[in-house]
Write a protein that holds these residues in place. Structure first.
Motif, short mmCIF file in Angstrom:
data_model
loop_
_atom_site.label_atom_id
_atom_site.label_comp_id
_atom_site.label_asym_id
_atom_site.label_seq_id
_atom_site.Cartn_x
_atom_site.Cartn_y
_atom_site.Cartn_z
N PHE A 1 72.45 15.78 71.77
CA PHE A 1 73.20 16.95 71.31
C PHE A 1 72.66 18.20 72.00
O PHE A 1 73.41 19.11 72.36
N LEU A 2 71.36 18.22 72.18
CA LEU A 2 70.68 19.34 72.85
C LEU A 2 69.43 18.76 73.50
O LEU A 2 68.73 17.97 72.88
N ASP A 3 69.15 19.12 74.77
CA ASP A 3 67.98 18.60 75.45
C ASP A 3 67.19 19.75 76.06
O ASP A 3 67.50 20.21 77.16
N LEU A 4 66.17 20.20 75.33
CA LEU A 4 65.37 21.33 75.82
C LEU A 4 64.44 20.92 76.96
O LEU A 4 63.96 21.77 77.71
N GLN A 5 64.20 19.61 77.11
CA GLN A 5 63.38 19.14 78.24
C GLN A 5 63.99 19.57 79.56
O GLN A 5 63.27 19.93 80.51
N ARG A 6 65.30 19.51 79.65
CA ARG A 6 65.97 19.85 80.92
C ARG A 6 65.81 21.33 81.22
O ARG A 6 65.61 21.72 82.36
N GLN A 7 65.96 22.16 80.19
CA GLN A 7 65.76 23.59 80.41
C GLN A 7 64.33 23.86 80.86
O GLN A 7 64.09 24.60 81.81
N TYR A 8 63.40 23.19 80.21
CA TYR A 8 61.98 23.38 80.53
C TYR A 8 61.69 23.00 81.98
O TYR A 8 61.00 23.71 82.71
#
Ligand SMILES: *Cc1c(COP(=O)(O)O)cnc(C)c1O
Length: 377
Positions: free
Chosen positions: A4-11
């Motif tokens: 639903f949301l993947d903050l790993q990719r932003q990081y």
């Protein structure tokens, strides 16, 4: 599974810059407020187009202090909406005031300006619209009612960083704008964070004092204050991320518009097209059988979410406000049907088309009728 949301990719995209900013702050041993927070406050105010931004420990703290800065307290009423996260309404109660709710507009899911006047009493002090899912509320309509009745306006812009209409950004329409930097928001800290924006220097100064124990100078406590300060590390993290917010919002809009055009007309969808007045925090669809669609999508490898399953007036903790079922039909119908699809800037084109294909297959297969937008009216 498509998240639903993947903050790993932003990081992964900003790791070097982020780690350097955090390490520099850590090594400075200045942990609370300080230079990284002051710099972020200047940059965020400039971004929002307000004279000032005051960095705080959460979006909830922002809402609470915005109310206190306007001297809103016991005996006062604040008009808001049931279609929001509970923090909006909780903050009014923290201030000791009474939340008065009005229903939302079925097309925008934000405060219906036409409903406000009937809710105004001699005790009304402020209107608190919510830019729900990132879409700006009808600020022209709301500000015009506020002006007519001499009321203050506090924007809950926790989901709408960067949304803009006719050159004015979220947080710059009302007397005060309240932002959250909870990690999942469009602009997220590495922990809790929030801010108030305003162009009124007196309100800004009062919020600065309130966030730091009501101090006018060190150990002089002129008023009852709070520990609502922002950590230096959060200021450093937000400074790095603020430079990307417009690009991230643009990517969110592209995804929302792709959903809008790609999803089956048999499915009632969030209302596009998605332009600059929408920060596209959440993309929602309104199937008549939500549980079936949700289960089918899970089976097809698509994570979904519900924002939010109950309108605030039907939450147990808010029952004593006196609003029962049936009181706000649009908010209630919306909450019964809404289902949020994956939406974050790094969602890949392949994932996006898989979500669309899987959703359309399930909708076409379903025997239920398409719910009509009239149902929310
Ligand atoms: C997230 C959110 C808040 C609360 O912000 P926190 O930083 O979690 O305290 C308030 N209002 C709305 C509409 C939100 O989405």
């Amino acid at each position: 599974m498509i998240p639903f949301l993947d903050l790993q990719r932003q990081y992964a995209g900003i790791a070097d810059e982020l780690e350097e900013a955090v390490l520099t702050t850590l090594r400075s041993c200045g942990y609370i407020l300080g230079e990284p927070v002051e710099r972020f406050e200047r940059d965020f105010a400039a971004y929002c187009g307000t004279a000032e931004a005051i960095a705080l420990s959460s979006g909830t703290a922002a809402l609470h202090l915005a109310l206190l800065a306007l001297d809103i307290g016991p005996g006062d009423e604040v008009i808001t909406v049931p279609t929001t996260f509970v923090a909006t309404v909780a903050a009014i109660l923290y201030a000791g005031a009474r939340p008065v709710m009005v229903d939302v507009d079925p097309d925008t899911l934000t405060m219906d300006p036409a409903a406000i006047e009937a809710a105004i009493t001699p005790r009304t002090k402020a209107i608190m619209p919510v830019h729900f899912h990132g879409r700006l509320a009808d600020m022209d309509g709301i500000l015009s009612v506020a002006r007519t009745h001499g009321l203050r306006v506090i924007e809950d812009a926790a989901q709408a960083h960067g949304a803009r209409r006719n050159g004015t950004k979220a947080g710059a329409f009302g007397d005060l704008g309240c932002f959250s930097f909870y990690p999942g928001k469009n602009l997220g800290a590495a922990g809790e964070g929030g801010a108030v924006t305003t162009s009124d220097p007196d309100l800004a100064q009062k919020i600065r004092q309130l966030r730091d124990w009501g101090q006018t100078e060190r150990y002089v406590h002129a008023m009852l204050g709070y520990n609502y300060r922002m950590d230096a590390i959060q200021g450093a993290v937000l400074g790095v991320k603020l430079k990307r917010i417009d690009a991230w919002n643009a990517a969110r809009r592209n995804i929302a518009n792709a959903y809008d055009s790609g999803l089956s007309p048999m499915l009632l969808k969030a209302f596009g097209p998605f332009g600059e007045d929408h920060a596209c925090h959440v993309y929602a669809v309104f199937p008549s059988d939500r549980e079936a669609l949700r289960a089918g999508l899970t089976e097809d490898g698509v994570s979904t979410n519900i924002h939010y399953p109950y309108p605030v007036h039907l939450q147990p903790a808010y029952a004593d406000l006196g609003y029962g079922p049936g009181r706000f039909p649009v908010a209630e119908s919306y909450a019964r049907h809404t289902l949020s699809l994956p939406l974050f800037p790094e969602l890949s084109p392949g994932e996006l088309s898989h979500v669309i294909t899987a959703t359309n297959r399930l909708v076409d297969r379903a025997t239920h009728d398409r719910p009509s937008r009239k149902e929310y009216a």
